[in-house]
Design a protein around this motif. Sequence first.
Motif, PDB file in Angstrom:
ATOM      1  N   PHE A   1      52.565  44.029  15.264  1.00 40.65           N
ATOM      2  CA  PHE A   1      52.074  45.390  15.479  1.00 40.65           C
ATOM      3  C   PHE A   1      50.665  45.607  14.935  1.00 40.65           C
ATOM      4  CE2 PHE A   1      56.655  46.027  15.882  1.00 40.65           C
ATOM      5  CZ  PHE A   1      56.718  46.858  16.982  1.00 40.65           C
ATOM      6  N   SER A   2      50.003  44.497  14.601  1.00 38.89           N
ATOM      7  CA  SER A   2      48.613  44.571  14.108  1.00 38.89           C
ATOM      8  C   SER A   2      48.499  45.550  12.942  1.00 38.89           C
ATOM      9  CB  SER A   2      47.664  44.994  15.240  1.00 38.89           C
ATOM     10  OG  SER A   2      47.728  44.084  16.322  1.00 38.89           O
ATOM     11  N   SER A   3      49.335  45.351  11.969  1.00 41.08           N
ATOM     12  CA  SER A   3      49.387  46.261  10.828  1.00 41.08           C
ATOM     13  C   SER A   3      49.605  45.451   9.558  1.00 41.08           C
ATOM     14  CB  SER A   3      50.509  47.281  11.022  1.00 41.08           C
ATOM     15  OG  SER A   3      50.674  48.087   9.885  1.00 41.08           O
ATOM     16  N   SER A   4      49.559  46.132   8.427  1.00 43.02           N
ATOM     17  CA  SER A   4      49.962  45.525   7.163  1.00 43.02           C
ATOM     18  C   SER A   4      51.404  45.929   6.878  1.00 43.02           C
ATOM     19  CB  SER A   4      49.057  46.005   6.036  1.00 43.02           C
ATOM     20  OG  SER A   4      49.241  47.397   5.820  1.00 43.02           O
ATOM     21  N   PRO A   5      52.147  45.152   6.073  1.00 41.57           N
ATOM     22  CA  PRO A   5      53.537  45.510   5.776  1.00 41.57           C
ATOM     23  C   PRO A   5      53.689  46.919   5.208  1.00 41.57           C
ATOM     24  CG  PRO A   5      53.102  43.267   5.072  1.00 41.57           C
ATOM     25  CD  PRO A   5      51.776  43.847   5.482  1.00 41.57           C
ATOM     26  N   THR A   6      52.726  47.351   4.379  1.00 45.53           N
ATOM     27  CA  THR A   6      52.842  48.680   3.766  1.00 45.53           C
ATOM     28  C   THR A   6      52.606  49.804   4.768  1.00 45.53           C
ATOM     29  OG1 THR A   6      50.510  48.544   3.110  1.00 45.53           O
ATOM     30  CG2 THR A   6      52.164  47.857   1.486  1.00 45.53           C
ATOM     31  N   GLU A   7      51.872  49.512   5.848  1.00 45.28           N
ATOM     32  CA  GLU A   7      51.577  50.542   6.847  1.00 45.28           C
ATOM     33  C   GLU A   7      52.393  50.355   8.125  1.00 45.28           C
ATOM     34  OE1 GLU A   7      47.420  49.985   7.345  1.00 45.28           O
ATOM     35  OE2 GLU A   7      46.861  51.116   5.555  1.00 45.28           O
ATOM     36  N   LEU A   8      53.361  49.435   8.091  1.00 38.73           N
ATOM     37  CA  LEU A   8      54.112  49.094   9.304  1.00 38.73           C
ATOM     38  C   LEU A   8      54.896  50.282   9.847  1.00 38.73           C
ATOM     39  CD1 LEU A   8      55.045  47.015  11.350  1.00 38.73           C
ATOM     40  CD2 LEU A   8      56.809  46.293   9.732  1.00 38.73           C
ATOM     41  N   LEU A   9      55.573  51.021   8.981  1.00 40.09           N
ATOM     42  CA  LEU A   9      56.377  52.154   9.438  1.00 40.09           C
ATOM     43  C   LEU A   9      55.505  53.196  10.123  1.00 40.09           C
ATOM     44  CD1 LEU A   9      59.057  53.632   9.639  1.00 40.09           C
ATOM     45  CD2 LEU A   9      58.676  54.529   7.336  1.00 40.09           C
ATOM     46  N   ASP A  10      54.353  53.513   9.515  1.00 38.21           N
ATOM     47  CA  ASP A  10      53.444  54.488  10.124  1.00 38.21           C
ATOM     48  C   ASP A  10      52.966  54.000  11.488  1.00 38.21           C
ATOM     49  OD1 ASP A  10      53.674  56.166   7.960  1.00 38.21           O
ATOM     50  OD2 ASP A  10      51.883  55.402   6.956  1.00 38.21           O
ATOM     51  N   ARG A  11      52.694  52.702  11.583  1.00 41.43           N
ATOM     52  CA  ARG A  11      52.218  52.135  12.839  1.00 41.43           C
ATOM     53  C   ARG A  11      53.272  52.235  13.932  1.00 41.43           C
ATOM     54  NH1 ARG A  11      48.073  51.258  16.189  1.00 41.43           N
ATOM     55  NH2 ARG A  11      48.203  49.262  17.277  1.00 41.43           N
ATOM     56  N   ILE A  12      54.521  51.905  13.596  1.00 41.75           N
ATOM     57  CA  ILE A  12      55.611  51.964  14.573  1.00 41.75           C
ATOM     58  C   ILE A  12      55.865  53.404  15.001  1.00 41.75           C
ATOM     59  CG2 ILE A  12      58.101  51.609  14.888  1.00 41.75           C
ATOM     60  CD1 ILE A  12      57.859  49.118  13.162  1.00 41.75           C
ATOM     61  N   GLN A  13      55.839  54.326  14.034  1.00 44.33           N
ATOM     62  CA  GLN A  13      56.046  55.737  14.374  1.00 44.33           C
ATOM     63  C   GLN A  13      54.949  56.246  15.289  1.00 44.33           C
ATOM     64  OE1 GLN A  13      56.335  57.433  10.432  1.00 44.33           O
ATOM     65  NE2 GLN A  13      58.575  57.382  10.456  1.00 44.33           N
ATOM     66  N   PHE A  14      53.713  55.815  15.035  1.00 42.53           N
ATOM     67  CA  PHE A  14      52.604  56.225  15.892  1.00 42.53           C
ATOM     68  C   PHE A  14      52.784  55.697  17.310  1.00 42.53           C
ATOM     69  CE2 PHE A  14      48.552  54.932  17.824  1.00 42.53           C
ATOM     70  CZ  PHE A  14      47.959  56.180  17.992  1.00 42.53           C
ATOM     71  N   LEU A  15      53.129  54.406  17.433  1.00 35.75           N
ATOM     72  CA  LEU A  15      53.311  53.811  18.758  1.00 35.75           C
ATOM     73  C   LEU A  15      54.501  54.424  19.484  1.00 35.75           C
ATOM     74  CD1 LEU A  15      52.624  50.056  17.923  1.00 35.75           C
ATOM     75  CD2 LEU A  15      51.126  51.645  19.134  1.00 35.75           C
ATOM     76  N   THR A  16      55.571  54.688  18.737  1.00 32.29           N
ATOM     77  CA  THR A  16      56.748  55.313  19.343  1.00 32.29           C
ATOM     78  C   THR A  16      56.408  56.697  19.861  1.00 32.29           C
ATOM     79  OG1 THR A  16      58.217  54.102  17.859  1.00 32.29           O
ATOM     80  CG2 THR A  16      59.137  56.021  18.961  1.00 32.29           C
ATOM     81  N   GLY A  17      55.645  57.444  19.064  1.00 31.13           N
ATOM     82  CA  GLY A  17      55.229  58.779  19.500  1.00 31.13           C
ATOM     83  C   GLY A  17      54.359  58.719  20.731  1.00 31.13           C
TER      84      GLY A  17
ATOM     85  N   SER B   1      60.153  38.585   7.223  1.00 32.75           N
ATOM     86  CA  SER B   1      60.370  39.315   8.473  1.00 32.75           C
ATOM     87  C   SER B   1      59.395  40.483   8.590  1.00 32.75           C
ATOM     88  CB  SER B   1      61.810  39.836   8.544  1.00 32.75           C
ATOM     89  OG  SER B   1      62.730  38.764   8.562  1.00 32.75           O
ATOM     90  N   MET B   2      59.164  41.185   7.484  1.00 32.49           N
ATOM     91  CA  MET B   2      58.225  42.307   7.493  1.00 32.49           C
ATOM     92  C   MET B   2      56.814  41.829   7.821  1.00 32.49           C
ATOM     93  SD  MET B   2      59.526  45.352   6.808  1.00 32.49           S
ATOM     94  CE  MET B   2      58.298  46.298   5.929  1.00 32.49           C
ATOM     95  N   ASN B   3      56.431  40.694   7.250  1.00 28.88           N
ATOM     96  CA  ASN B   3      55.094  40.156   7.517  1.00 28.88           C
ATOM     97  C   ASN B   3      54.937  39.773   8.984  1.00 28.88           C
ATOM     98  OD1 ASN B   3      54.110  40.430   4.896  1.00 28.88           O
ATOM     99  ND2 ASN B   3      54.954  38.454   4.261  1.00 28.88           N
ATOM    100  N   LYS B   4      55.990  39.195   9.580  1.00 27.78           N
ATOM    101  CA  LYS B   4      55.941  38.823  10.987  1.00 27.78           C
ATOM    102  C   LYS B   4      55.838  40.069  11.875  1.00 27.78           C
ATOM    103  CE  LYS B   4      58.509  34.500  10.459  1.00 27.78           C
ATOM    104  NZ  LYS B   4      59.777  33.775  10.764  1.00 27.78           N
TER     105      LYS B   4
END
Length: 332
Positions: free
Chosen positions: A230-246, A222-225
């Motif tokens: 979000f055009s990200s890697s699983p390890t950077e997914l949270l940062d990517r989502i937080q950036f987009l949310t902001g 699920s994390m990989n999907k």
Amino acid sequence: RDLHLSIRLQRQMCIRDRVYDTQEVIPGIISHFCRLKTIKYTDNPSVVSIGDKVTNSVDSIARQDSGRNHTATHLLHAALRAVLGNHVRQAGSLVEPERLRFDFSHPQALTKIEINNVQNLVSEQINTNSSIRKSEDKYNEAIKRGALAFFGDRYDQTVRLIEIGDKSTFSFEVCGGTHVKETGELGDFIILSESSIGSGLRRIEAYSGRKANEYLSEKSNSMNKLAKVFSSSPTELLDRIQFLTGSVDELSKEFSVSIDGQQEEYKLTIWFVAEKVIDPNGNEIYSREPKHYKAVKFYSLKPKFIKFKDDENQIIEIKSEEPMNWDLVKVY
């Protein structure tokens, strides 16, 4: 209840069933209560009769899974007492091949840090591959030695003991259930939930062994999907989502346009249908005629809601069931 039996009638056929309960009908004699689920038995219950001789074979895979979850329950109990305190007492449990459930006394919900600490303590015991020692002793002697037993009125004079830990004892309980031989056989341990079941009582549900491994695999997939979406890697997914949310939050905030306190005029063009049409020349055009406005101050500029003040000082609000396409051009 750890048993899953295959009953072979010597005079007729093999019938699979599931043990749903066990009871000690008289001291030393344990009865197994089963449900037969074969079509032949459903159509004709008389295929099984009193006095039939049967041979029972235990479902070794289901029993091994139950053993993992039972050992995990003991480790969980010890970890809870280590993290929360010795006031923690077992108030009930359920051990099945697929999962485990543990009820215990505690006055409040566990924090995320406490849950992580409990899970980490159990995982440490699994990783050290501690041996599990099984022995018997007199009940009173076992209690003197420090064995935990919260259901004293249910035990015989001689009890079975389960001790876990090599260099030092991590868990020591009176128990008659099935267990693995070493903690490493558990593989993984995952706490799924922690909740209240009454005043001063908490419940933890968890996976160990194969089911925990399946859970982690599904979570990883699920994390990989999500990372791909979000055009990200699983390890950077949270940062990517937080950036987009902001970014979305910033775009959604009310704003006004002014320089040195002076309002400026903008040409606002809105298309109320999101679909685009390609003309014969390959140009993108919108499927409806656009509407034009003059705006000097904006309060909200969202896909389905626009609010602004026009050049005649009127407040205009535009709402749409579908996302609108809009274009904003400053008038110089």
